[in-house]
Write a protein that holds these residues in place. Structure first.
Motif, PDB file in Angstrom:
ATOM      1  N   ASP A 130      25.428  -5.093  81.421  1.00 40.78           N
ATOM      2  CA  ASP A 130      26.196  -4.177  82.275  1.00 40.78           C
ATOM      3  C   ASP A 130      27.566  -4.768  82.585  1.00 40.78           C
ATOM      4  O   ASP A 130      28.579  -4.068  82.585  1.00 40.78           O
ATOM      5  CB  ASP A 130      25.465  -3.929  83.603  1.00 40.78           C
ATOM      6  N   GLY A 131      27.569  -6.074  82.856  1.00 38.36           N
ATOM      7  CA  GLY A 131      28.834  -6.756  83.164  1.00 38.36           C
ATOM      8  C   GLY A 131      29.798  -6.683  81.991  1.00 38.36           C
ATOM      9  O   GLY A 131      30.972  -6.351  82.160  1.00 38.36           O
ATOM     10  N   ILE A 132      29.285  -6.973  80.769  1.00 42.27           N
ATOM     11  CA  ILE A 132      30.163  -6.923  79.591  1.00 42.27           C
ATOM     12  C   ILE A 132      30.695  -5.507  79.401  1.00 42.27           C
ATOM     13  O   ILE A 132      31.858  -5.294  79.086  1.00 42.27           O
ATOM     14  CB  ILE A 132      29.413  -7.380  78.322  1.00 42.27           C
ATOM     15  N   MET A 133      29.814  -4.514  79.637  1.00 41.57           N
ATOM     16  CA  MET A 133      30.237  -3.130  79.420  1.00 41.57           C
ATOM     17  C   MET A 133      31.263  -2.663  80.443  1.00 41.57           C
ATOM     18  O   MET A 133      31.979  -1.692  80.215  1.00 41.57           O
ATOM     19  CB  MET A 133      29.027  -2.198  79.421  1.00 41.57           C
ATOM     20  N   ALA A 134      31.343  -3.363  81.576  1.00 44.70           N
ATOM     21  CA  ALA A 134      32.324  -2.970  82.595  1.00 44.70           C
ATOM     22  C   ALA A 134      33.722  -3.457  82.233  1.00 44.70           C
ATOM     23  O   ALA A 134      34.697  -3.044  82.848  1.00 44.70           O
ATOM     24  CB  ALA A 134      31.910  -3.513  83.959  1.00 44.70           C
ATOM     25  N   ILE A 135      33.814  -4.363  81.237  1.00 44.81           N
ATOM     26  CA  ILE A 135      35.132  -4.833  80.814  1.00 44.81           C
ATOM     27  C   ILE A 135      35.516  -4.065  79.555  1.00 44.81           C
ATOM     28  O   ILE A 135      34.770  -4.099  78.578  1.00 44.81           O
ATOM     29  CB  ILE A 135      35.108  -6.347  80.515  1.00 44.81           C
ATOM     30  N   PRO A 136      36.650  -3.343  79.565  1.00 40.74           N
ATOM     31  CA  PRO A 136      37.013  -2.566  78.377  1.00 40.74           C
ATOM     32  C   PRO A 136      37.032  -3.422  77.098  1.00 40.74           C
ATOM     33  O   PRO A 136      37.546  -4.539  77.106  1.00 40.74           O
ATOM     34  CB  PRO A 136      38.418  -2.065  78.717  1.00 40.74           C
ATOM     35  N   ILE A 176      38.599  -3.515  74.248  1.00 41.16           N
ATOM     36  CA  ILE A 176      39.825  -4.071  73.663  1.00 41.16           C
ATOM     37  C   ILE A 176      40.296  -5.291  74.452  1.00 41.16           C
ATOM     38  O   ILE A 176      40.768  -6.264  73.877  1.00 41.16           O
ATOM     39  CB  ILE A 176      40.928  -2.981  73.622  1.00 41.16           C
ATOM     40  N   LEU A 177      40.102  -5.253  75.786  1.00 39.78           N
ATOM     41  CA  LEU A 177      40.545  -6.387  76.594  1.00 39.78           C
ATOM     42  C   LEU A 177      39.733  -7.640  76.278  1.00 39.78           C
ATOM     43  O   LEU A 177      40.281  -8.735  76.181  1.00 39.78           O
ATOM     44  CB  LEU A 177      40.434  -6.061  78.088  1.00 39.78           C
ATOM     45  N   ARG A 189      21.560  -7.023  83.221  1.00 39.57           N
ATOM     46  CA  ARG A 189      22.680  -7.162  84.173  1.00 39.57           C
ATOM     47  C   ARG A 189      23.894  -7.773  83.476  1.00 39.57           C
ATOM     48  O   ARG A 189      25.026  -7.354  83.676  1.00 39.57           O
ATOM     49  CB  ARG A 189      22.272  -8.029  85.367  1.00 39.57           C
ATOM     50  N   VAL A 190      23.635  -8.781  82.623  1.00 40.83           N
ATOM     51  CA  VAL A 190      24.761  -9.382  81.889  1.00 40.83           C
ATOM     52  C   VAL A 190      25.407  -8.332  80.983  1.00 40.83           C
ATOM     53  O   VAL A 190      26.641  -8.216  80.905  1.00 40.83           O
ATOM     54  CB  VAL A 190      24.291 -10.597  81.062  1.00 40.83           C
ATOM     55  N   MET A 250      42.352 -16.839  73.004  1.00 46.31           N
ATOM     56  CA  MET A 250      41.856 -18.184  73.280  1.00 46.31           C
ATOM     57  C   MET A 250      41.544 -18.950  71.995  1.00 46.31           C
ATOM     58  O   MET A 250      41.684 -20.155  71.942  1.00 46.31           O
ATOM     59  CB  MET A 250      40.567 -18.113  74.101  1.00 46.31           C
ATOM     60  N   ILE A 307      40.985  -8.869  72.891  1.00 38.19           N
ATOM     61  CA  ILE A 307      42.319  -9.472  72.984  1.00 38.19           C
ATOM     62  C   ILE A 307      42.228 -10.861  73.625  1.00 38.19           C
ATOM     63  O   ILE A 307      42.797 -11.824  73.120  1.00 38.19           O
ATOM     64  CB  ILE A 307      43.271  -8.576  73.818  1.00 38.19           C
ATOM     65  N   ALA A 308      41.476 -10.956  74.730  1.00 44.02           N
ATOM     66  CA  ALA A 308      41.409 -12.234  75.447  1.00 44.02           C
ATOM     67  C   ALA A 308      40.745 -13.304  74.583  1.00 44.02           C
ATOM     68  O   ALA A 308      41.214 -14.443  74.514  1.00 44.02           O
ATOM     69  CB  ALA A 308      40.653 -12.060  76.765  1.00 44.02           C
TER      70      ALA A 308
END
Lengths: 312, 313
Positions: free
Chosen positions: A149-155, A157-158, A146-147, A166, A161-162
């Motif tokens: 899947d969550g990471i894969m839902a965030i593009p 490059i974003l 599930r974790v 930081m 970059i984020a």
């Protein structure tokens, strides 16, 4: 028509059949045209990276205000650290600070190859660990996946970059930031391989002989995941080289004085209309590198992992 | 079927929750004091304390998360440090250029890639097929900003066909709007075309090996009908799936393309927010993009029901 038919049957005869002695995987890989082409170009780039100081380069961070914005091939002067003025031919021109683009591009090879290779290794190692655990220790499977899947839902490059924003960009933070979005892909691959392999008779045999879980994971399951992982690794390497250059290009990656292809292009884009070569020359190097890694990956996929090759 | 839609809708909730947790942690689990990082190098101790208090960074993490999610559920993404407006408002302002660029890119990609993939599968192993596969490796490898500058140099500077940079809102007329958007969309579509053409080719190729294709040919159907109504129609599910997955590529490409072409969209906003260390905006944009990605893939899953009548949930 009949003549071609006869010819076709002749080709099917035992005498004309292209029968080769059994080939080892290594022999098959070596015979692949894609592996040779991609691998050859990469070998050349590695040589360039290692030999950078002896290829007629100067210190890539050195600049001379008198030699700004030179077009490729022009000869200008450069002040060395010792304070001597030396004549220097700017094969690829110079940038708006008077740095030698040829030297910066050649030294940039080091950064790109290093980031690509290390990112691939880091994401493979971490991804393998998570994948083995998820595939073999069933009660952790749901949570880990599930974790992922969550990471894969965030593009990707974003995320990169984020994270870089930081952490302040350095070679280490850039590599980690690029590796994190790649980990879920490796984890998924390893998990699915483990789920298939653990049903194989030899694993069952190991279990019934009383082998411990870590021993089964590392000496029975892991060796059988190597081929697809090598393939996956080359694709991660290509994507890491691309993302590093994007970060540099956007101005959020490695500090601008470090010679990376993305940084040279970021500096060059300001004067793109008058001096397009400042963008195009590193761009060509970048494209050739990524292309070579991808071609190598395709070749490895077709020879090492025919099942995966059929899927796409 | 309604049951399936409801189940599928519910299953996106855990993903969205995990995305929210990850985005929340992204900016909290950093080495050093987040308040000091947010305040910047020139900030005094008092300013840092102020930021810590206004953001509630002095409270325990779970409490912070609960407050943040509470605001999120009310549609509140916080206020931008740099622009001093609500992040939701900022996203709304920047939405039109990005959505237009993405939509035009997808249209171009589908119109180009699907026919190419079908023809390559039809002439499997021929020169066109090999050319397309070669092109697709190239399409995956050429960085979107290198391609962008190449097209700007060629089509805008040398040939003068398109404006070099910039964006014209659709409200100022459809002509100029499209004229400014075509080049960025072509740039962005190349990687998408590479991906889509490959998958179309592979899935049409698989369909062409099926018995019903032989039947269709045997009953004398025109080859074009065999390819389109039989092979392509049966290859629709993987093609639509990859369009959905490709949205992640597209979002990454948008960030870069908007930067190359100076388009004031969400991608530009992301880069500007990172450069000015505007954390509420970074958080908001990442959440927004991830939300779009999850929703598009939800729609893709739901579309299977219409694309393949055999799928009945």
């Amino acid at each position: 028509m009949a003549a071609t038919d006869i010819k076709r049957y002749a080709e099917l005869s035992v005498e004309s059949a292209d029968i080769r002695p059994h080939e080892s995987t290594w022999q098959r890989v070596r015979r692949s045209g894609s592996v040779r082409l991609g691998g050859g170009v990469i070998a050349l780039l590695i040589l360039i990276a290692i030999a950078a100081p002896w290829l007629g380069t100067v210190d890539p961070t050195m600049f001379d205000a008198g030699s700004r914005d030179l077009v490729p091939g022009k000869t200008g002067e450069m002040m060395t650290d010792e304070g001597d003025l030396v004549k220097h031919t700017f094969w690829f021109g110079s940038d708006s600070l008077g740095r030698d683009i040829y030297s910066r591009v050649i030294y940039g090879t080091r950064v790109s190859l290093f980031v690509g290779l290390v990112t691939a290794l880091v994401s493979l190692v971490i991804g393998i660990l998570f994948g083995l655990v998820a595939g073999y220790i069933r009660w952790l499977d749901g949570m880990i996946m599930r974790v992922m899947d969550g990471i894969m839902a965030i593009p990707a490059i974003l995320i990169a970059i984020a994270l870089v924003a930081m952490w302040r960009a350095s070679l280490t933070t850039v590599i980690i930031a690029i590796a994190i979005p790649e980990i879920p892909r490796v984890t998924r691959l390893v998990r699915s391989l483990v789920l298939t392999i653990r049903e194989e008779p030899y694993v069952e045999a190991a279990i019934s002989l009383g082998s411990s879980t870590p021993k089964i994971m590392f000496s029975h399951i892991l060796p059988n995941t190597i081929a697809p992982l090598v393939v996956q690794g080359t694709f991660i390497c290509a994507s890491a080289i691309l993302i590093e250059s994007i970060l540099s290009f956007l101005g959020v990656g490695l500090p601008p004085e470090i010679p990376t292809w993305g940084n040279i292009m970021a500096e060059g884009r300001i004067q793109f209309v008058s001096y397009p070569h400042n963008v195009f020359i590193p761009g060509v190097f970048l494209t050739i590198t990524v292309l070579a890694v991808n071609i190598l990956g395709d070749g490895l996929r077709d020879t090492l992992d025919p099942k995966m090759a059929k899927r796409l | 079927m309604y049951q399936f839609i409801a189940r599928r809708l519910l299953s996106t909730i855990p993903v969205l929750v995990i995305v929210a947790v990850l985005v929340f942690l992204l900016l909290r689990l950093t080495p050093g004091d987040p308040a000091a990082i947010l305040a910047g190098d020139a900030a005094s101790t008092q300013q840092i304390e102020e930021i810590r208090e206004t953001l509630g960074l002095d409270r325990p993490l779970p409490v912070q998360f609960a407050i943040w999610v509470g605001q999120l559920l009310q549609g509140d993404l916080g206020e931008s440090y740099y622009y001093k407006v609500r992040v939701t408002e900022l996203i709304a302002q920047r939405l039109e250029p990005t959505m237009s660029l993405a939509a035009l890119t997808i249209v171009i990609a589908i119109l180009v890639a699907v026919p190419l993939g079908v023809v390559a599968a039809w002439r499997f192993g021929g020169w066109f097929d090999r050319f397309l596969m070669g092109f697709s490796v190239f399409g995956f490898s050429v960085p979107v900003f290198v391609l962008g500058y190449l097209l700007v140099w060629l089509a805008s500077l040398k040939l003068g066909w398109f404006p070099v940079q910039g964006y014209k809102p659709i409200a100022n007329g459809f002509g100029p709007f499209l004229h400014h958007l075509v080049l960025p969309a072509i740039t962005l579509s190349v990687i998408y075309i590479a991906l889509l053409a490959r998958v179309t080719r592979a899935s049409v190729l698989e369909a062409l090996g099926e018995d019903y294709i032989r039947t269709a040919r045997a009953k004398g159907l025109a080859e074009s009908r065999v390819l389109i109504s039989h092979a392509l129609a049966n290859a629709a599910v993987p093609i639509v799936t990859i369009i959905g997955i490709g949205i992640a590529l597209l979002i990454g490409g948008v960030v870069v393309t908007e930067s190359v072409y100076a388009i004031p969209g969400l991608g530009r906003l992301t880069v500007d927010a990172v450069l000015s260390r505007d954390f509420p905006t970074i958080q908001g944009v990442i959440l927004f993009f991830s939300f779009i990605y999850v929703v598009v893939n939800l729609l893709v899953d739901l579309s299977y029901v219409f694309l393949d009548p055999r799928i009945r949930y």
